[in-house]
Enzyme design. Structure first.
Site, short mmCIF file in Angstrom:
data_model
loop_
_atom_site.label_atom_id
_atom_site.label_comp_id
_atom_site.label_asym_id
_atom_site.label_seq_id
_atom_site.Cartn_x
_atom_site.Cartn_y
_atom_site.Cartn_z
N ASP A 59 129.87 109.64 -49.15
CA ASP A 59 128.75 108.86 -48.71
C ASP A 59 127.29 109.65 -48.70
O ASP A 59 127.40 110.92 -48.75
CB ASP A 59 128.97 108.46 -47.14
CG ASP A 59 130.25 107.67 -46.98
OD1 ASP A 59 130.66 107.04 -47.85
OD2 ASP A 59 130.34 107.05 -45.65
N HIS A 205 131.00 113.89 -47.67
CA HIS A 205 129.35 113.65 -48.07
C HIS A 205 128.75 114.52 -48.83
O HIS A 205 129.17 115.54 -49.03
CB HIS A 205 128.54 113.93 -46.64
CG HIS A 205 128.97 112.78 -45.56
ND1 HIS A 205 130.00 113.21 -44.75
CD2 HIS A 205 128.47 111.78 -45.10
CE1 HIS A 205 130.15 112.07 -43.80
NE2 HIS A 205 129.17 111.16 -44.12
ZN LIG Z 1 126.26 107.73 -43.92
#
Ligand SMILES: [Zn+2]
Length: 248
Positions: A59, A205
């Site tokens: 993400d 991430h």
């Molecule tokens: Zn996020």
């Protein structure tokens, strides 16, 4: 902190704000409180797929300072993943998006920006998500399939917006807590291992846009251990589209 007198401006303001705060709290109940319930009751929404497969997802990118490092590491490991990108970053860094697709990865939508939905705003949510999905399609030539709401907060407005944009919401079953200051490769790997089973979806991430500075390096360093750990357990690792999530 003391309570203001009953008719003071501060007290009146507090009373006026109370219903707004209650609506906001109900609207954005923290993901951590309901994610375990989602995993049990709505496994497809949580990203539960084929029991011999693990989906690897990232993400908050694209980020020209960090995403290319993930692309190189994944290539070295021979793994394809799904990247949930933010529309505003995707249009700022189109070459990173195109390179991600060129390397065989899947692009998905994380939103236009990384807002918290403090209050219901269904029309704005729908417009922003459609804009992000259109940006990904225009940059890659492919229509994205998946949507992961920022903070994992899937409000009714976001759900409706996803339907309008033709996106399927999917959350995660295991995360690396790689956004926290002090995260290390070892801490990320052990956080993922604690929650991961065959059929699970891992959240990491590839950018520190919403995290402590440079903490993407912890996720990057954890990748070989996570992927090899899965393989040693007889699990293959790949994209969400290759994960065998059943249709609704
Ligand atoms: Zn996020």
């Amino acid at each position: 902190m003391s309570t203001p007198p009953a008719h003071s401006p501060a007290r009146r303001a507090a009373v006026a704000l109370a219903p707004v705060a209650a609506v906001a709290a109900a609207h954005i109940a923290p993901a951590a409180t309901w994610l375990p319930v989602v995993r049990r009751r709505l496994p497809r929404l949580a990203g539960v797929g084929h029991p011999a497969h693990v989906a690897l997802t990232f993400d908050d990118g694209p980020d020209p300072g960090s995403t290319p490092c993930f692309l190189d590491a994944l290539e070295e490991l021979g793994v394809r993943a799904t990247f949930f990108v933010l529309g505003d970053a995707a249009v700022r860094h189109p070459s990173v998006v195109r390179e991600t697709v060129r390397r065989g990865h899947e692009l998905a939508v994380h939103g236009w920006s990384h807002d918290r939905p403090w209050l219901p705003a269904p029309a704005d949510e729908a417009r922003a998500l459609l804009r992000a999905a259109d940006a990904v399609r225009e940059l890659t030539g492919r229509r994205p399939r998946w949507y992961r709401p920022p903070y994992g907060i899937l409000t009714s407005g976001r759900w409706a917006a996803a339907r309008t944009a033709g996106l399927r919401p999917v959350l995660w079953t295991a995360w690396g807590r790689d956004w926290t200051a002090g995260a290390t490769s070892a801490s990320v790997r052990s956080a993922v291992a604690a929650g991961l089973r065959g059929g699970g979806t891992v959240l990491l991430h590839d950018s520190d846009r919403m995290s402590a500075p440079d903490c993407w390096r912890a996720a990057l360093g954890a990748l070989p251990g996570i992927v090899n750990g899965c393989r040693e357990a007889g699990l293959s690792v790949g994209t969400l589209s290759g994960h065998g999530i059943l249709p609704r």
